[in-house]
Design a protein around this motif. Structure first.
Motif, short mmCIF file in Angstrom:
data_model
loop_
_atom_site.label_atom_id
_atom_site.label_comp_id
_atom_site.label_asym_id
_atom_site.label_seq_id
_atom_site.Cartn_x
_atom_site.Cartn_y
_atom_site.Cartn_z
N ASP A 115 7.82 3.03 13.89
CA ASP A 115 6.67 2.94 14.80
C ASP A 115 6.37 1.49 15.17
O ASP A 115 5.23 1.06 15.11
CB ASP A 115 5.42 3.53 14.12
CG ASP A 115 5.55 5.02 13.86
OD1 ASP A 115 6.19 5.70 14.66
OD2 ASP A 115 5.02 5.48 12.84
N THR A 116 7.36 0.74 15.53
CA THR A 116 7.13 -0.64 15.93
C THR A 116 7.95 -0.94 17.16
O THR A 116 9.07 -0.46 17.30
CB THR A 116 7.47 -1.63 14.79
OG1 THR A 116 7.20 -2.95 15.23
CG2 THR A 116 8.91 -1.51 14.34
N ASN A 117 7.39 -1.68 18.08
CA ASN A 117 8.13 -2.08 19.28
C ASN A 117 8.21 -3.59 19.42
O ASN A 117 8.71 -4.09 20.41
CB ASN A 117 7.50 -1.47 20.54
CG ASN A 117 7.79 0.00 20.65
OD1 ASN A 117 8.92 0.42 20.39
ND2 ASN A 117 6.80 0.79 21.01
N ASP A 118 7.67 -4.31 18.44
CA ASP A 118 7.71 -5.77 18.52
C ASP A 118 8.67 -6.34 17.48
O ASP A 118 8.44 -7.38 16.90
CB ASP A 118 6.31 -6.35 18.34
CG ASP A 118 5.69 -6.01 17.00
OD1 ASP A 118 6.19 -5.10 16.31
OD2 ASP A 118 4.69 -6.65 16.63
N CYS A 119 9.77 -5.65 17.27
CA CYS A 119 10.74 -6.03 16.24
C CYS A 119 11.97 -6.68 16.88
O CYS A 119 12.12 -6.69 18.09
CB CYS A 119 11.17 -4.80 15.46
SG CYS A 119 12.00 -3.56 16.49
N VAL A 120 12.84 -7.18 16.01
CA VAL A 120 14.14 -7.69 16.43
C VAL A 120 15.17 -7.04 15.52
O VAL A 120 14.95 -6.92 14.31
CB VAL A 120 14.22 -9.23 16.32
CG1 VAL A 120 15.63 -9.73 16.58
CG2 VAL A 120 13.23 -9.88 17.26
N SER B 289 0.80 -1.22 0.00
CA SER B 289 0.00 0.00 0.00
C SER B 289 0.83 1.28 0.00
O SER B 289 0.37 2.31 -0.47
CB SER B 289 -0.96 0.01 1.19
OG SER B 289 -0.23 -0.10 2.39
N SER B 290 2.04 1.24 0.53
CA SER B 290 2.89 2.44 0.50
C SER B 290 4.32 2.05 0.85
O SER B 290 4.60 0.92 1.24
CB SER B 290 2.39 3.50 1.48
OG SER B 290 2.67 3.12 2.80
N ALA C 298 -0.95 -2.49 11.07
CA ALA C 298 -0.79 -1.37 12.00
C ALA C 298 -1.17 -0.09 11.25
O ALA C 298 -0.54 0.28 10.27
CB ALA C 298 0.63 -1.28 12.51
N VAL C 299 -2.20 0.57 11.69
CA VAL C 299 -2.68 1.77 11.02
C VAL C 299 -1.76 2.94 11.32
O VAL C 299 -1.44 3.20 12.48
CB VAL C 299 -4.12 2.10 11.47
CG1 VAL C 299 -4.62 3.37 10.81
CG2 VAL C 299 -5.04 0.93 11.18
#
Length: 154
Positions: free
Chosen positions: A65-70, A13-14, A39-40
């Motif tokens: 804008d993510t906190n569930d990454c590695v 989408s982008s 995630a909107v």
């Protein structure tokens, strides 16, 4: 494996992924404004920079804008790795991984210097072989568009 920001992203989408060879000693991959899946309004911009002269890898972070990454690196069989997830989540904008210096092409009278290939900025196709002191190798490799070793023949 190199995990710049390991997560589920949506490129349909982008956002976009681009890459370029910035110089003979630098290759950059950039993820620009990619969205996290489901995630909107998330937007993530990051880079992986491969410095071929030193074999260093830089992971660079713009907005994300993510906190569930590695984030980190791992060897081919998964037995050794370096996890930098906490550093990245706590605001690190650049993480650099460098192997032990392996630039071992001796030169000089006593073999106390090292051969590097210098690519002049205006004449990239005409590299020059330099013989420099070992204490100057990292500076030359990182800042002067050089690589370890003798000039290629031919």
């Amino acid at each position: 494996m190199i995990a710049v920001l390991w997560d589920d992203f949506d490129l349909t989408s982008s956002g976009n992924v681009s890459y370029q060879l910035d110089s003979p000693a630098r290759f950059t991959v950039q993820w620009n404004e990619i969205l996290e899946l489901d995630a909107v309004g998330s937007s993530n911009t990051l880079q992986a920079i491969f410095l071929t002269g030193t074999n260093c890898i830089e992971l660079r972070y713009g907005s994300f804008d993510t906190n569930d990454c590695v984030s980190g690196i791992e060897d081919i069989d998964g037995s050794h790795g370096i996890d930098v997830t906490l550093e990245v989540q706590n605001g690190a904008t650049c993480v650099r991984f460098c192997p032990p210096l392996g630039c071992d092409y001796p030169c000089g009278k006593n073999g106390d210097k090292v051969k590097v290939i210098h690519y002049p900025p205006c004449k990239q196709s005409n590299p020059k072989e330099l013989c420099i002191g070992r204490d100057a190798v990292m500076v030359h490799l990182e800042n002067h568009n050089n690589q370890c070793g003798p000039c290629p023949s031919g």
